[in-house]
Each structure stands twice: as structure tokens, then as C-alpha cells.
Design an enzyme around this catalytic site. Sequence first.
Site, PDB file in Angstrom:
ATOM      1  CB  SER A   1      -0.836   0.016   1.280  1.00 50.85           C
ATOM      2  OG  SER A   1      -1.452   1.286   1.454  1.00 50.85           O
TER       3      SER A   1
ATOM      4  CE1 TYR B   1      -4.417  -2.673   4.827  1.00 51.59           C
ATOM      5  CE2 TYR B   1      -3.830  -0.349   4.717  1.00 51.59           C
ATOM      6  CZ  TYR B   1      -4.175  -1.531   4.083  1.00 51.59           C
ATOM      7  OH  TYR B   1      -4.264  -1.579   2.706  1.00 51.59           O
TER       8      TYR B   1
HETATM    9  N1  LIG Z   1      -8.436  -0.280  -1.867  1.00 52.06           N
HETATM   10  C1  LIG Z   1      -7.446   0.445  -1.389  1.00 52.06           C
HETATM   11  O1  LIG Z   1      -7.587   1.653  -1.179  1.00 52.06           O
HETATM   12  C2  LIG Z   1      -6.122  -0.210  -1.130  1.00 52.06           C
HETATM   13  C3  LIG Z   1      -5.014   0.631  -0.985  1.00 52.06           C
HETATM   14  C4  LIG Z   1      -3.785   0.051  -0.722  1.00 52.06           C
HETATM   15  C5  LIG Z   1      -3.665  -1.325  -0.617  1.00 52.06           C
HETATM   16  N2  LIG Z   1      -4.772  -2.119  -0.766  1.00 52.06           N
HETATM   17  C6  LIG Z   1      -4.601  -3.576  -0.639  1.00 52.06           C
HETATM   18  O2  LIG Z   1      -5.159  -4.199  -1.766  1.00 52.06           O
HETATM   19  C7  LIG Z   1      -5.487  -5.553  -1.425  1.00 52.06           C
HETATM   20  C8  LIG Z   1      -6.889  -5.853  -1.932  1.00 52.06           C
HETATM   21  O3  LIG Z   1      -7.806  -5.046  -1.226  1.00 52.06           O
HETATM   22  P1  LIG Z   1      -9.105  -4.397  -1.906  1.00 52.06           P
HETATM   23  O4  LIG Z   1      -8.989  -2.948  -1.740  1.00 52.06           O
HETATM   24  O5  LIG Z   1      -9.312  -4.986  -3.233  1.00 52.06           O
HETATM   25  O6  LIG Z   1     -10.245  -4.851  -0.865  1.00 52.06           O
HETATM   26  P2  LIG Z   1     -11.304  -6.053  -0.886  1.00 52.06           P
HETATM   27  O7  LIG Z   1     -12.236  -5.882  -2.027  1.00 52.06           O
HETATM   28  O8  LIG Z   1     -11.842  -6.107   0.492  1.00 52.06           O
HETATM   29  O9  LIG Z   1     -10.410  -7.329  -1.193  1.00 52.06           O
HETATM   30  C9  LIG Z   1      -9.784  -8.081  -0.186  1.00 52.06           C
HETATM   31  C10 LIG Z   1      -9.649  -9.495  -0.680  1.00 52.06           C
HETATM   32  O10 LIG Z   1      -8.908 -10.261   0.272  1.00 52.06           O
HETATM   33  C11 LIG Z   1      -9.579 -11.471   0.509  1.00 52.06           C
HETATM   34  N3  LIG Z   1      -9.323 -11.938   1.867  1.00 52.06           N
HETATM   35  C12 LIG Z   1      -9.413 -11.219   3.021  1.00 52.06           C
HETATM   36  N4  LIG Z   1      -9.136 -12.004   4.060  1.00 52.06           N
HETATM   37  C13 LIG Z   1      -8.871 -13.247   3.573  1.00 52.06           C
HETATM   38  C14 LIG Z   1      -8.551 -14.485   4.177  1.00 52.06           C
HETATM   39  N5  LIG Z   1      -8.452 -14.639   5.502  1.00 52.06           N
HETATM   40  N6  LIG Z   1      -8.357 -15.561   3.374  1.00 52.06           N
HETATM   41  C15 LIG Z   1      -8.467 -15.429   2.038  1.00 52.06           C
HETATM   42  N7  LIG Z   1      -8.768 -14.281   1.402  1.00 52.06           N
HETATM   43  C16 LIG Z   1      -8.989 -13.201   2.177  1.00 52.06           C
HETATM   44  C17 LIG Z   1     -11.063 -11.148   0.289  1.00 52.06           C
HETATM   45  O11 LIG Z   1     -11.769 -12.310  -0.131  1.00 52.06           O
HETATM   46  P3  LIG Z   1     -12.847 -13.081   0.777  1.00 52.06           P
HETATM   47  O12 LIG Z   1     -13.499 -12.085   1.660  1.00 52.06           O
HETATM   48  O13 LIG Z   1     -13.752 -13.710  -0.235  1.00 52.06           O
HETATM   49  O14 LIG Z   1     -12.023 -14.074   1.506  1.00 52.06           O
HETATM   50  C18 LIG Z   1     -10.994 -10.166  -0.868  1.00 52.06           C
HETATM   51  O15 LIG Z   1     -11.002 -10.837  -2.108  1.00 52.06           O
HETATM   52  C19 LIG Z   1      -5.347  -5.657   0.101  1.00 52.06           C
HETATM   53  O16 LIG Z   1      -4.111  -6.278   0.414  1.00 52.06           O
HETATM   54  C20 LIG Z   1      -5.335  -4.197   0.532  1.00 52.06           C
HETATM   55  O17 LIG Z   1      -4.651  -4.014   1.752  1.00 52.06           O
HETATM   56  C21 LIG Z   1      -5.997  -1.591  -1.042  1.00 52.06           C
END
Ligand SMILES: NC(=O)c1ccc[n+]([C@@H]2O[C@H](COP(=O)([O-])OP(=O)(O)OC[C@H]3O[C@@H](n4cnc5c(N)ncnc54)[C@H](OP(=O)(O)O)[C@@H]3O)[C@@H](O)[C@H]2O)c1
Length: 251
Positions: free
Chosen positions: A139, A152
Site C-alpha cells: 500500500s 494495517y
Molecule cells: N483499496 C485500497 O484503497 C487499497 C489501498 C492500498 C492497498 N490495498 C490492498 O489491496 C489488497 C486488496 O484489497 P481491496 O482494496 O481490493 O479490498 P477487498 O475488495 O476487500 O479485497 C480483499 C480481498 O482479500 C480477501 N481476503 C481477506 N481475508 C482473507 C482471508 N483470511 N483468506 C483469504 N482471502 C482473504 C477477500 O476475499 P474473501 O473475503 O472472499 O475471503 C478479498 O477478495 C489488500 O491487500 C489491501 O490491503 C488496497
Amino acid sequence: MKQTGNTILVTGGTSGIGRALAEAFHDQGNRVIVTGRRQRLLDDVTAGRPGLTGIALDLDDPASLPRVAADVHTRFPGLNVLIANAGISRAEDMSADGWDASTAQAIVDTNIMGVLRVTAAFLPLLKRNPHAALMATSSNLAFIPRADYPAYCASKAFLHSWLQSLRHQLRQVPVEVLELAPPYVQTALTGDSQAVDPRAMPLTAYVAEVMQLLFSGDHPNGEVLVERDRARRWAERDGRYAATFAAMNPG
Ligand SMILES: NC(=O)c1ccc[n+]([C@@H]2O[C@H](COP(=O)([O-])OP(=O)(O)OC[C@H]3O[C@@H](n4cnc5c(N)ncnc54)[C@H](OP(=O)(O)O)[C@@H]3O)[C@@H](O)[C@H]2O)c1
């Protein structure tokens, strides 16, 4: 990373950035395996997309990853790209009397140990296959924290450091090691309101820019940084760290 003809496994592929990346890679002619806990969403992502496979994986369940790894080794021996993207985000108030470390523990388990465990599970396959690559999602909060998300941000700073060591150790193998460090993007990571927050980058625009950087090879030192990432990434180098921290953490 090769543009097409890869076999790619994406953790956190049921929603948000992981799902959008999985679909973009599939559109480019790659075989893609998406993983996550929510079976309904796995069915949804894969519907009508031959060559896109869903496999249930819960990174918090110690029995789940060995089962999935054995399945993937058997059915997808050509796996050459791992995208370790799954993550969770939670606010924590460490000034509150009731604060304990349980939220931090959950974040460490999923965001840190989840990435390390999937890497350990699939690295043997990656090493055997040509054009191997591993990309993990950190991130831009790895570079300057938002103080209301302490564990986080620290989990992502851990990944930033750890990926540098992994990249160095794998330099002769060779497995390309990339860090995807998203800015604030419209997904439901912190709740439904984030997905429509106008201050966040639209998901389609983010993934389009990432694909362009990946395929043009424009990721110095393995860091995949979109334009919106750059101010925070280079704040310390450019003498803007204190001002940027203060702007992100008012009061
Ligand atoms: N969106 C932002 O602003 C942002 C910014 C910087 C970094 N990120 C990073 O990007 C990545 C994806 O996040 P996102 O923004 O796309 O949010 P999201 O839509 O909530 O995606 C998170 C994903 O992680 C999976 N997950 C969570 N816990 C899990 C577990 N215990 N086992 C297996 N899968 C798990 C969820 O799938 P299930 O719930 O189906 O298991 C979901 O597919 C994350 O690492 C986040 O920290 C996001």
C-alpha cells in the site's frame, strides 16, 4: 512479466483490486485462478469465463492453504505467476482504555503471514516454470502511515521491506519480485462507502494504469507505482515527509 500465456494465481480475487486484476489478466489471454473465502463471489467471478477458475482459500484456516496448494500443484503444474493480494484493513484506537492487540493480530495473520505462507506454498512451482513472477500487494500507506490504521500501515511497511529481501534472494533463480503499492482505490476494503468515495481512485482506472506499467516494464526496483502513488512514495526523499504526515493525520 509476460503479457499473455501465463498461469496466474490471485489471492483476494473475489473482490476489489484482486478481482479486477484477475479479469484484466484473463482478458489478455492468461489462465487465471482466483481464490478467496466467499464461494458465491468465486462463482460470480468465474461465470462465463472459461480459463478462469475459482478455488476457495481461507488464509486464516491452517488446513486450507495446504489443501489448495496440493490441488494447484496437481491441476496447474505450469503456475508461473503468484499475486499475493489478499488483505484486510481495520482502524484501531490505541488511546482507548479497552484497546487490545486482537485487531492487530488479525491484520498480522492475514496481511503478513498470509503473504509469507502463500509464497512458501507456491514458490517451488514458480521456480520450476519459465517467466516466473511474484507480485504482492502492499500500500502507499507503507511509506507514510495513517495513524488511525496503525497495524494495517505497519503490515504493509513489513511487506515493503520483506519484498526487497525476497527480490534480492531470488535474483539468480530467477523469479521476478514485484510490489504493488496502491493508493486509495474505490473498493470495499474498509466498508461500502470506500467503493463510492470520490477521493479514492476509480478501480478500473487504477487497474488499467497498473497493467500498462506491468506490460511496459515500467516498475523501477520492482515497485509498481501509479501516478497517484508517487507523492507519498517519495515524500521522505523529497523532504516532504513531516508535512505529508501532518496533512494525513490532522490534529
Ligand atoms: N483499496 C485500497 O484503497 C487499497 C489501498 C492500498 C492497498 N490495498 C490492498 O489491496 C489488497 C486488496 O484489497 P481491496 O482494496 O481490493 O479490498 P477487498 O475488495 O476487500 O479485497 C480483499 C480481498 O482479500 C480477501 N481476503 C481477506 N481475508 C482473507 C482471508 N483470511 N483468506 C483469504 N482471502 C482473504 C477477500 O476475499 P474473501 O473475503 O472472499 O475471503 C478479498 O477478495 C489488500 O491487500 C489491501 O490491503 C488496497
